[in-house]
Design an enzyme around this catalytic site. Structure first.
Site, PDB file in Angstrom:
ATOM      1  N   ALA A 245       0.873  -1.354   0.045  1.00 33.61           N
ATOM      2  CA  ALA A 245      -0.093  -0.077   0.050  1.00 33.61           C
ATOM      3  C   ALA A 245       0.868   1.332  -0.042  1.00 33.61           C
ATOM      4  CB  ALA A 245      -0.846  -0.089   1.285  1.00 33.61           C
ATOM      5  N   SER A 278       2.301  -2.448   4.386  1.00 31.70           N
ATOM      6  CA  SER A 278       2.763  -0.879   4.174  1.00 31.70           C
ATOM      7  C   SER A 278       3.726  -0.516   3.370  1.00 31.70           C
ATOM      8  CB  SER A 278       2.524  -0.147   5.460  1.00 31.70           C
ATOM      9  OG  SER A 278       3.673  -0.351   6.152  1.00 31.70           O
ATOM     10  N   ASP A 279       3.861   0.686   2.771  1.00 26.02           N
ATOM     11  CA  ASP A 279       5.298   1.044   2.185  1.00 26.02           C
ATOM     12  C   ASP A 279       6.024   1.438   3.409  1.00 26.02           C
ATOM     13  OD1 ASP A 279       7.297   1.915   0.879  1.00 26.02           O
ATOM     14  OD2 ASP A 279       6.052   3.000  -0.557  1.00 26.02           O
ATOM     15  N   TRP A 280       7.042   1.592   3.617  1.00 24.67           N
ATOM     16  CA  TRP A 280       7.810   1.912   4.677  1.00 24.67           C
ATOM     17  C   TRP A 280       7.545   3.192   5.442  1.00 24.67           C
ATOM     18  CZ3 TRP A 280       8.045  -2.348   2.869  1.00 24.67           C
ATOM     19  CH2 TRP A 280       8.625  -3.482   3.351  1.00 24.67           C
ATOM     20  N   SER A 282       4.490   4.406   6.373  1.00 23.97           N
ATOM     21  CA  SER A 282       3.448   5.070   5.642  1.00 23.97           C
ATOM     22  C   SER A 282       2.153   4.809   6.314  1.00 23.97           C
ATOM     23  CB  SER A 282       3.184   4.457   4.183  1.00 23.97           C
ATOM     24  OG  SER A 282       2.935   3.199   4.299  1.00 23.97           O
TER      25      SER A 282
END
Length: 869
Positions: A245, A278-280, A282
């Site tokens: 995401a 999740s993207d890091w 985020s």
């Protein structure tokens, strides 16, 4: 500008609504009154996953839904510790999308933009196989790849990591990469979901709650379904293990807590059964109920806050169970729970990876224009000059999230040509990216006396004065050294200077008048790479380059700091650091020298690049399509000196070409990977025949592109914190066709050293689509590859505005001189349909459709019609 009356009203997120309640109990009571939200299809994850779930404690479940620190520190992006008690192994995640990015070396593949230009799914599958195979060898389990968002905005700094502007091409190449990765027992994580097409306004990492710098991206339902969701649907059907995401807001919600997209669409509509990560950094809330299964890289929200929310009843434990089951389901699917996983190879097959890297660089090269200068003829080979820094150092790629490659294999185009035995080119740098050490006579120590800069140990101690900051090679500082240099820099003349902070085995930074200009050799995830610029310095240092305008005679406060790498960083050793520059006078002299050399040879070949100083692939988007560091000026000067000038472009997305009418031959070599010097030499010599095609439209002017149209600032720059995709389905070439704008080079364009003819078109109506048959013949005298492209036109009486033409099928075909091949390509019904927003489904409009077959979107060779059933 003030908002217009038809603007979409502000959307309050679920998280914002919850903030308005004084207690968790009140919030839960309120949510119960809302209309029922779509629920993702049940995920049982298989018998093993269900059995393990029943035995997990709450703490163990929580440990499986957020990242942690790997005690072995292999340099990967993410780590899930697993549950040793139950035989659940750790999960290690490596950055992609172009190779395995960890502390150990892996094959430096060309980026995806170069791969995509091949229009070859089989090559994309092989590309994925290399990444999956090497990832497994390097003890990784998940590859954060492919990156499949559409290249909508020309300024987007990560277009080089993507497959271009067309959703059908994007889907075909994404699926192939995933199949290649996962066939090696490696989990693929497609990224970044959803509508993550620019850095501008995407996420202010220092203040993520500031709406003025964290824009809301507004995309209507039809545009989402026709342009941005098709590739996600394709990778879900291909069985991708995980989806990442994205950082940005979409229609009022952060992507990591957007129930409409994560649950309603991704799971309910598309049927995704893997896990969403999740993207890091985020994540902004405990959003496990919205469809996010795992937070990376830590447990800021999915750690103790999630555990507390379960205990106090704010979030049911069943929501955590669902996330854990999705994760364990993929563990089970790939054999991580019972030892049935495909075995990893003991060592990287360097030669096999190199062969693929070289093939991608070769097939991904696009011949944009050719007045006959390529391949190089006998006269050119006898008297040849290569100009530019990426002629003498191979342009592997730019920025991070890729495998750096094996340095001993990085042979430059200049060296490869010399080793070929066919030619011995001369070289001029043209644009100096290494520069010269800033001399003592323009530096003044902090006390204002003498020349040089004051050096102070970072830990305290006696200060000394250094005439210059050039501690490289035999003069390197001892391991772990940390110092600060201070004083002033007084340039002798006014003008534009290139300042470079260059370092290795120590993180270095440069500040001028209190403003940090750049840094070099900073470790990330326990290792560092030399990718601050398009190439390292010629003596092997990481090189951060910054262009500044300085006034002659004015003293500027300068500060340089270097911190030797900690013992947790791989390849630690003596610390090298240097302050270098290129003065305005030297810049002009370099261009004059290049033009002078061009006038002395039969054929000059200028290598031009983008990506120096972070303008492509870095933390911020581009601000112009012009080539950086005066390269347009360089090309103009060389072309004026010699009309036989050839330009080789090491770029990953469109650039403008004010010199186009003065240069007859242009080869888009792209970022070429670790084997790119050999591939480029093969192409220039004619040992290989370029057959790549453009995946993005090159505009003549920035304003011709839909996202840079001055009349529509909302499309990229945003208006009042809102970016609106108001061009709708008319992205890329669709916009140019609709508006009747002539591009510089159109989508699908690419020439060859041979010629191809097309004939005998037939269009047949078949179930769920059309079959398009035609014959392609190589009418030239060289073997070569062509990519015939099938486009379908708009329905004559559709109730919605449809594109003039839409790419519906393609196939790369390689032919000997005189050889013909009959191709039959299928056009699926979906490619001729539109998304009906009122009915929430795909609709195929009635009527006959124009069918075009060509060598590009504007080079149409055959025309017909067909009526889909």
């Amino acid at each position: 500008m003030p908002p217009s009356d038809d603007r979409v009203p502000p959307v309050r997120s679920r998280r914002d609504v919850l903030k308005g309640f004084g207690s968790a109990a009140a919030a839960v009571a309120f949510l119960a009154l809302l209309e029922p939200a779509a629920v993702a299809r049940p995920t049982d994850g298989g018998a093993k996953a269900r059995g393990l779930l029943a035995r997990l404690t709450l703490d163990e479940k929580i440990a499986l839904v957020h990242g942690a620190t790997d005690p072995e520190r292999l340099g990967q992006a993410g780590y899930l510790p697993g549950v040793p008690r139950l035989g659940i192994p750790p999960l290690r995640m490596s950055d992609g999308p172009a190779g395995v990015n960890v502390a150990a070396s892996a094959t430096g593949l060309p980026p995806v933009s170069t791969l995509a230009a091949s229009f070859n799914p089989e090559l994309a599958r092989e590309y994925g196989e290399v990444m999956g195979r090497e990832g497994r060898t390097l003890r990784m389990d998940v590859l954060l790849a492919p990156q499949i968002e559409l290249s909508r905005a020309l300024f987007f700094s990560r277009n080089k990591d993507q497959t271009g502007e067309d959703p059908y091409l994007n889907a075909q190449l994404a699926v192939a990469q995933i199949e290649g990765v996962q066939a090696q027992g490696m989990l693929a994580m497609a990224k970044h979901y959803l509508a993550n097409n620019q850095r501008n306004g995407e996420l202010n990492r220092s203040d993520p709650d500031d709406p003025a710098t964290n824009f809301d991206f507004r995309v209507d339902d039809r545009t989402l379904h026709e342009i941005y969701l098709p590739t996600w649907e394709a990778v879900v059907r291909a069985g991708v293990a995980s989806i990442m995401a994205a950082y940005n807001h979409l229609n009022g919600e952060w992507n990591t807590e957007n129930r409409a997209t994560l649950t309603d669409i991704l799971r309910g509509e598309l049927g995704f059964e893997g896990f969403v990560t999740s993207d890091w950094n985020s994540v902004h809330s405990v959003s496990v109920e919205d469809g996010l299964d795992m937070q990376m890289p830590d447990g800021t929200y999915f750690g103790d806050p999630l555990k507390q929310a379960v205990r106090d009843g704010t979030i049911p434990e069943s929501a955590v169970d669902t996330a854990v089951t999705r994760i364990l389901g993929q563990y089970d699917r790939f054999g991580l729970l019972d030892g049935s996983r495909k075995s990893a190879r003991a060592a990287i097959d360097v030669e096999a990876g190199a062969r693929t890297a070289r093939e991608v660089a070769t097939q991904g090269a696009v011949l944009l224009a050719n007045d006959g200068a390529l391949p190089l003829g006998r006269a050119a080979l006898r008297s040849l000059a290569l100009i530019g820094p990426t002629a003498a150092q191979v342009a592997v790629s730019v920025s991070g999230e890729r495998a750096y490659g094996f340095e001993d294999r990085m042979v430059s185009p200049l060296a490869a040509l010399r080793r070929s035995g066919d030619t011995d080119p001369r070289h001029a740098v043209g644009v100096d990216l290494t520069g010269t050490t800033v001399p003592a006579d323009v530096l003044t120590p902090a006390d204002g006396t003498g020349h040089g800069l004051t050096r102070t140990p970072a830990a305290g101690g006696a200060a000394t004065t250094d005439a210059t900051v050039d501690f490289t090679g035999d003069q390197a500082l001892p391991l772990g050294s940390s110092y600060v240099w201070s004083g002033t820099l007084t340039p002798p003349t006014s003008g534009e200077y290139r300042l470079m902070i260059q370092a290795w085995r120590g993180a270095a930074s440069l500040s001028l008048d209190g403003e940090q200009l750049g840094s070099a050799a900073s470790p990330r995830d326990g290792f560092a790479r030399k990718w601050s610029s398009i190439v390292p310095t010629t003596d092997g240092l990481d090189n951060e380059l910054v262009t500044v305008t300085l006034t002659g005679g004015q003293a500027y406060v300068v500060r340089i700091a270097v911190t030797g790498w900690a013992d947790t960083v791989h390849d630690r050793g003596p610390v090298e650091v240097r302050l270098a520059w290129v003065t305005p006078e030297q810049r002009a002299a370099d261009i004059r020298a290049a033009a002078r050399l061009a006038g002395q040879v039969h054929t000059p070949v200028v290598f031009a690049f983008n990506g120096s100083g972070g303008s492509t692939g870095g933390g911020g988007d581009r601000t112009t399509l012009a080539l950086p560091v005066h390269q347009d000026e360089l090309i103009e000067a060389v072309a004026a000196a010699n009309p036989r000038t050839v330009v080789v472009l090491n770029v990953g997305d469109p650039v403008t070409m004010p010199w186009r009418k003065k240069v007859g031959t242009i080869l888009l070599a792209g970022y070429a990977g670790q084997e790119g010097g050999w591939a480029t030499a093969d192409l220039l010599l004619g040992r290989a025949n370029p057959g790549g095609k453009l995946t993005m439209t090159f505009p003549k002017r920035e304003a011709d592109h839909p996202t840079l149209d001055p009349a529509h600032p909302e499309r990229y720059f945003g208006v009042d914190g809102v970016v609106t995709y108001s061009e709708g389905v008319f992205t890329g070439y669709r916009h140019f066709d609709r508006e009747g704008i002539d591009p510089l080079f159109c989508f699908g364009h690419g020439l060859s050293y041979t010629r191809f003819s097309y004939g005998r078109l037939s269009v047949s109506e078949v179930r769920d689509g059309l079959e398009v048959s035609f014959t392609v013949t190589n009418t030239g005298d060289r073997r070569g590859a062509e990519v015939p492209q099938v486009y379908v036109g708009a329905a004559p009486h559709a109730p919605v505005d449809m594109p003039v033409r839409t790419l519906a099928a393609f196939e790369q075909v390689e032919l000997r001189p005189g050889q013909s091949r009959r191709l039959t390509l299928r056009v699926d019904e979906r490619r001729m349909s539109y998304w009906d927003t009122a009915k929430g489904r795909w609709v195929l409009p009635a009527g006959r459709r124009k069918v075009e077959v060509g060598s590009s979107s504007r080079d149409i060779r055959l025309k017909g019609t067909g009526t889909p059933r």
